[in-house]
Design a protein around this motif. Structure first.
Motif, PDB file in Angstrom:
ATOM      1  N   ASP A  31     -15.454 -23.694 -29.598  1.00 12.85           N
ATOM      2  CA  ASP A  31     -16.326 -22.848 -28.898  1.00 12.85           C
ATOM      3  C   ASP A  31     -15.538 -21.345 -29.415  1.00 12.85           C
ATOM      4  OD1 ASP A  31     -18.308 -21.452 -27.665  1.00 12.85           O
ATOM      5  OD2 ASP A  31     -17.214 -21.753 -25.573  1.00 12.85           O
ATOM      6  N   LYS A  32     -16.440 -20.438 -30.093  1.00 10.89           N
ATOM      7  CA  LYS A  32     -16.120 -19.209 -30.416  1.00 10.89           C
ATOM      8  C   LYS A  32     -16.055 -18.255 -29.217  1.00 10.89           C
ATOM      9  CE  LYS A  32     -16.309 -19.557 -35.323  1.00 10.89           C
ATOM     10  NZ  LYS A  32     -16.945 -19.106 -36.516  1.00 10.89           N
ATOM     11  N   SER A  33     -16.667 -18.611 -28.072  1.00  7.86           N
ATOM     12  CA  SER A  33     -16.950 -17.801 -26.906  1.00  7.86           C
ATOM     13  C   SER A  33     -15.407 -18.036 -25.909  1.00  7.86           C
ATOM     14  CB  SER A  33     -18.102 -17.913 -26.451  1.00  7.86           C
ATOM     15  OG  SER A  33     -18.181 -19.129 -25.809  1.00  7.86           O
ATOM     16  N   ASN A  34     -14.855 -18.868 -26.089  1.00 11.02           N
ATOM     17  CA  ASN A  34     -13.449 -19.515 -25.410  1.00 11.02           C
ATOM     18  C   ASN A  34     -12.434 -18.670 -25.845  1.00 11.02           C
ATOM     19  OD1 ASN A  34     -11.903 -20.690 -23.768  1.00 11.02           O
ATOM     20  ND2 ASN A  34     -11.922 -22.314 -24.566  1.00 11.02           N
ATOM     21  N   CYS A  35     -12.181 -17.342 -24.920  1.00 13.50           N
ATOM     22  CA  CYS A  35     -11.227 -16.632 -25.319  1.00 13.50           C
ATOM     23  C   CYS A  35      -9.748 -17.011 -25.097  1.00 13.50           C
ATOM     24  CB  CYS A  35     -11.282 -15.212 -24.623  1.00 13.50           C
ATOM     25  SG  CYS A  35     -12.734 -14.154 -24.914  1.00 13.50           S
ATOM     26  N   GLU A  36      -9.598 -17.960 -24.166  1.00 16.45           N
ATOM     27  CA  GLU A  36      -8.601 -18.581 -23.738  1.00 16.45           C
ATOM     28  C   GLU A  36      -7.518 -19.377 -24.875  1.00 16.45           C
ATOM     29  OE1 GLU A  36      -9.034 -20.716 -20.242  1.00 16.45           O
ATOM     30  OE2 GLU A  36      -9.435 -19.030 -19.019  1.00 16.45           O
ATOM     31  N   SER A  37      -8.388 -19.680 -26.001  1.00 12.72           N
ATOM     32  CA  SER A  37      -7.918 -20.666 -27.038  1.00 12.72           C
ATOM     33  C   SER A  37      -7.791 -19.595 -28.266  1.00 12.72           C
ATOM     34  CB  SER A  37      -8.380 -21.818 -27.387  1.00 12.72           C
ATOM     35  OG  SER A  37      -9.923 -21.412 -27.891  1.00 12.72           O
ATOM     36  N   CYS A  38      -8.013 -18.431 -28.318  1.00 14.41           N
ATOM     37  CA  CYS A  38      -7.887 -17.650 -29.199  1.00 14.41           C
ATOM     38  C   CYS A  38      -6.617 -16.774 -29.422  1.00 14.41           C
ATOM     39  CB  CYS A  38      -9.026 -16.286 -29.054  1.00 14.41           C
ATOM     40  SG  CYS A  38      -9.091 -15.082 -30.593  1.00 14.41           S
ATOM     41  N   VAL A  39      -6.287 -16.558 -30.688  1.00 12.97           N
ATOM     42  CA  VAL A  39      -4.955 -16.070 -31.164  1.00 12.97           C
ATOM     43  C   VAL A  39      -4.967 -14.384 -30.659  1.00 12.97           C
ATOM     44  CG1 VAL A  39      -3.921 -14.871 -33.121  1.00 12.97           C
ATOM     45  CG2 VAL A  39      -4.486 -17.258 -32.999  1.00 12.97           C
ATOM     46  N   TYR A  40      -6.023 -13.913 -30.282  1.00 14.27           N
ATOM     47  CA  TYR A  40      -5.699 -12.626 -29.882  1.00 14.27           C
ATOM     48  C   TYR A  40      -6.080 -12.613 -28.337  1.00 14.27           C
ATOM     49  CZ  TYR A  40      -6.851 -11.868 -34.901  1.00 14.27           C
ATOM     50  OH  TYR A  40      -7.005 -11.891 -36.357  1.00 14.27           O
ATOM     51  N   TYR A  41      -5.923 -13.471 -27.856  1.00 17.72           N
ATOM     52  CA  TYR A  41      -5.936 -13.394 -26.164  1.00 17.72           C
ATOM     53  C   TYR A  41      -4.572 -13.654 -25.819  1.00 17.72           C
ATOM     54  CZ  TYR A  41      -7.737 -14.400 -21.715  1.00 17.72           C
ATOM     55  OH  TYR A  41      -7.971 -14.342 -20.114  1.00 17.72           O
ATOM     56  N   GLU A  42      -4.163 -12.488 -25.550  1.00 17.41           N
ATOM     57  CA  GLU A  42      -2.554 -12.159 -25.194  1.00 17.41           C
ATOM     58  C   GLU A  42      -2.177 -11.864 -23.483  1.00 17.41           C
ATOM     59  OE1 GLU A  42      -0.502 -10.059 -28.252  1.00 17.41           O
ATOM     60  OE2 GLU A  42      -1.280 -11.540 -29.704  1.00 17.41           O
ATOM     61  N   TYR A  43      -0.979 -11.873 -23.099  1.00 15.32           N
ATOM     62  CA  TYR A  43      -0.639 -11.494 -22.041  1.00 15.32           C
ATOM     63  C   TYR A  43      -0.042 -10.189 -22.102  1.00 15.32           C
ATOM     64  CZ  TYR A  43       1.337 -11.525 -17.229  1.00 15.32           C
ATOM     65  OH  TYR A  43       1.668 -11.267 -15.904  1.00 15.32           O
ATOM     66  N   ASP A  44      -0.725  -9.223 -21.302  1.00 16.54           N
ATOM     67  CA  ASP A  44      -0.367  -7.837 -21.141  1.00 16.54           C
ATOM     68  C   ASP A  44       0.606  -7.672 -19.971  1.00 16.54           C
ATOM     69  OD1 ASP A  44      -0.085  -4.982 -20.951  1.00 16.54           O
ATOM     70  OD2 ASP A  44      -2.029  -4.665 -21.302  1.00 16.54           O
ATOM     71  N   GLU A  45       1.895  -7.368 -20.215  1.00 14.22           N
ATOM     72  CA  GLU A  45       2.923  -7.357 -19.160  1.00 14.22           C
ATOM     73  C   GLU A  45       2.441  -6.068 -18.253  1.00 14.22           C
ATOM     74  OE1 GLU A  45       6.842  -7.671 -20.596  1.00 14.22           O
ATOM     75  OE2 GLU A  45       6.298  -9.510 -21.547  1.00 14.22           O
ATOM     76  N   GLU A  46       1.832  -5.074 -18.902  1.00 12.46           N
ATOM     77  CA  GLU A  46       1.886  -3.902 -18.110  1.00 12.46           C
ATOM     78  C   GLU A  46       0.749  -4.019 -17.013  1.00 12.46           C
ATOM     79  OE1 GLU A  46      -0.036   0.432 -19.188  1.00 12.46           O
ATOM     80  OE2 GLU A  46       0.889  -0.458 -20.737  1.00 12.46           O
ATOM     81  N   GLU A  87      -0.122  -6.985 -16.023  1.00 10.04           N
ATOM     82  CA  GLU A  87      -0.154  -8.528 -15.534  1.00 10.04           C
ATOM     83  C   GLU A  87      -1.206  -9.480 -15.718  1.00 10.04           C
ATOM     84  OE1 GLU A  87       1.764  -7.863 -11.559  1.00 10.04           O
ATOM     85  OE2 GLU A  87       3.658  -7.155 -12.580  1.00 10.04           O
ATOM     86  N   SER A  88      -2.014  -9.196 -16.743  1.00 10.09           N
ATOM     87  CA  SER A  88      -2.904 -10.187 -16.767  1.00 10.09           C
ATOM     88  C   SER A  88      -3.268 -10.597 -18.461  1.00 10.09           C
ATOM     89  CB  SER A  88      -4.492  -9.719 -16.588  1.00 10.09           C
ATOM     90  OG  SER A  88      -4.644  -8.399 -16.898  1.00 10.09           O
ATOM     91  N   TYR A  89      -3.931 -11.370 -18.821  1.00 11.84           N
ATOM     92  CA  TYR A  89      -4.445 -11.733 -20.290  1.00 11.84           C
ATOM     93  C   TYR A  89      -5.616 -10.770 -20.640  1.00 11.84           C
ATOM     94  CZ  TYR A  89      -1.651 -15.810 -20.328  1.00 11.84           C
ATOM     95  OH  TYR A  89      -0.424 -16.658 -20.290  1.00 11.84           O
ATOM     96  N   ALA A  90      -5.468 -10.292 -21.911  1.00  8.89           N
ATOM     97  CA  ALA A  90      -6.751  -9.599 -22.386  1.00  8.89           C
ATOM     98  C   ALA A  90      -6.980  -9.613 -24.004  1.00  8.89           C
ATOM     99  CB  ALA A  90      -6.441  -8.191 -22.176  1.00  8.89           C
ATOM    100  N   CYS A  91      -7.958  -9.514 -24.446  1.00  4.80           N
ATOM    101  CA  CYS A  91      -8.140  -9.609 -25.834  1.00  4.80           C
ATOM    102  C   CYS A  91      -7.396  -8.427 -26.633  1.00  4.80           C
ATOM    103  CB  CYS A  91      -9.494  -9.509 -26.236  1.00  4.80           C
ATOM    104  SG  CYS A  91      -9.960  -9.716 -27.997  1.00  4.80           S
ATOM    105  N   THR A  92      -6.564  -8.574 -27.508  1.00  2.21           N
ATOM    106  CA  THR A  92      -5.979  -7.670 -28.222  1.00  2.21           C
ATOM    107  C   THR A  92      -6.550  -6.989 -29.614  1.00  2.21           C
ATOM    108  OG1 THR A  92      -4.471  -9.242 -29.518  1.00  2.21           O
ATOM    109  CG2 THR A  92      -3.737  -8.490 -27.586  1.00  2.21           C
ATOM    110  N   MET A  93      -7.882  -7.685 -29.654  1.00  6.94           N
ATOM    111  CA  MET A  93      -8.440  -7.288 -30.775  1.00  6.94           C
ATOM    112  C   MET A  93      -9.248  -5.990 -30.807  1.00  6.94           C
ATOM    113  SD  MET A  93      -9.705  -7.620 -33.890  1.00  6.94           S
ATOM    114  CE  MET A  93      -9.129  -8.976 -34.441  1.00  6.94           C
TER     115      MET A  93
END
Length: 59
Positions: A2-17, A19-25
């Protein structure tokens, strides 16, 4: 996959600043609105993030 599932995407990374996950694209405002509002939106930048790919190649 599923191409709408961000949780399995390479660009979905943890942002320490934040303190949550976000799309880095680097998405523009319209693309981000599609991702956030439309459950059936197929992200053109989706790339499956399988961290075990390298391990499988080494076996």
């Amino acid at each position: 996959m599923d191409k709408s599932n961000c949780e399995s995407c390479v660009y979905y990374e943890y942002d320490e600043e934040y303190e949550s996950y976000a799309c880095t694209m680097d998405l523009d405002e319209d693309e981000m609105a599609h991702v956030m509002m439309d459950r059936h939106y197929q992200c053109p930048y989706y790339k499956f993030g399988d961290e075990y790919v390298i391990v499988r190649k080494q076996m």
